[in-house]
Design a protein around this motif. Sequence first.
Motif, PDB file in Angstrom:
ATOM      1  N   UNK A   1       3.222  10.506   0.580  1.00 63.53           N
ATOM      2  CA  UNK A   1       3.496  11.711   0.521  1.00 63.53           C
ATOM      3  C   UNK A   1       1.891  11.547   1.772  1.00 63.53           C
ATOM      4  N   UNK A   2       1.341  11.227   1.111  1.00 62.75           N
ATOM      5  CA  UNK A   2       0.336  11.471   2.222  1.00 62.75           C
ATOM      6  C   UNK A   2      -0.083  10.577   3.353  1.00 62.75           C
TER       7      UNK A   2
ATOM      8  N   UNK B   1       0.922  -1.101  -0.136  1.00 65.74           N
ATOM      9  CA  UNK B   1      -0.018   0.125  -0.134  1.00 65.74           C
ATOM     10  C   UNK B   1       0.914   0.906  -0.026  1.00 65.74           C
ATOM     11  N   UNK B   2       2.066   1.114   0.878  1.00 66.15           N
ATOM     12  CA  UNK B   2       2.520   2.246   1.104  1.00 66.15           C
ATOM     13  C   UNK B   2       4.028   2.501   0.074  1.00 66.15           C
ATOM     14  N   UNK B   3       4.190   1.596  -1.049  1.00 68.25           N
ATOM     15  CA  UNK B   3       4.834   0.813  -2.272  1.00 68.25           C
ATOM     16  C   UNK B   3       5.088   2.449  -2.891  1.00 68.25           C
TER      17      UNK B   3
ATOM     18  N   UNK C   1       3.953   2.102  10.667  1.00 67.57           N
ATOM     19  CA  UNK C   1       4.059   3.117   9.506  1.00 67.57           C
ATOM     20  C   UNK C   1       4.091   4.812  10.589  1.00 67.57           C
ATOM     21  N   UNK C   2       4.168   5.704  11.781  1.00 67.97           N
ATOM     22  CA  UNK C   2       4.938   5.867  12.490  1.00 67.97           C
ATOM     23  C   UNK C   2       6.627   5.675  12.218  1.00 67.97           C
ATOM     24  N   UNK C   3       6.760   5.216  12.628  1.00 69.37           N
ATOM     25  CA  UNK C   3       8.564   5.149  11.897  1.00 69.37           C
ATOM     26  C   UNK C   3       8.880   4.839  10.949  1.00 69.37           C
ATOM     27  N   UNK C   4       8.211   4.171  10.156  1.00 68.70           N
ATOM     28  CA  UNK C   4       8.559   4.924   8.358  1.00 68.70           C
ATOM     29  C   UNK C   4       8.949   6.429   8.261  1.00 68.70           C
ATOM     30  N   UNK C   5       7.363   7.297   8.565  1.00 73.34           N
ATOM     31  CA  UNK C   5       7.068   8.563   8.486  1.00 73.34           C
ATOM     32  C   UNK C   5       8.359   9.356   9.304  1.00 73.34           C
TER      33      UNK C   5
ATOM     34  N   UNK D   1      -7.272   2.538  -1.956  1.00 75.11           N
ATOM     35  CA  UNK D   1      -5.475   2.052  -1.519  1.00 75.11           C
ATOM     36  C   UNK D   1      -4.598   1.700  -0.279  1.00 75.11           C
ATOM     37  N   UNK D   2      -5.160   3.319   0.387  1.00 77.10           N
ATOM     38  CA  UNK D   2      -4.085   3.269   1.814  1.00 77.10           C
ATOM     39  C   UNK D   2      -5.632   2.731   2.725  1.00 77.10           C
TER      40      UNK D   2
END
Length: 102
Positions: free
Chosen positions: A20-21, A12-14, A82-86, A52-53
């Motif tokens: 960005x969203x 989903x985040x690829x 998700x927080x870690x990735x951001x 998708x998200x």
Amino acid sequence: MQIKEMDSLLKAISDETRLKIISYLVRDSFCACELMEFLGMSQPAVSQHMKKLRDAGITSEEKRGRWVYYSLNKQCEMYPVILHIVNLMPSVDISSDRCICN
């Protein structure tokens, strides 16, 4: 956390736009018109990314009038990931002028 959920999250985040969203939604919830402005995209294009998200359980939405407001789903098992990735990503700029959708 299961591998299947991680696989779903990563798929989903690829995408650059969806990353960005997510980086916007970590800061606040936004209406579709604001995301359109931030991303320079049409409403249908933003909606496709949000679908998708949402399907991956990453975001939630609330309809207010004719606009949909999006936020991160804090109940999602993957929320800490998700927080870690951001936090690993470069920050994105958001205009200080927020629109008020009718």
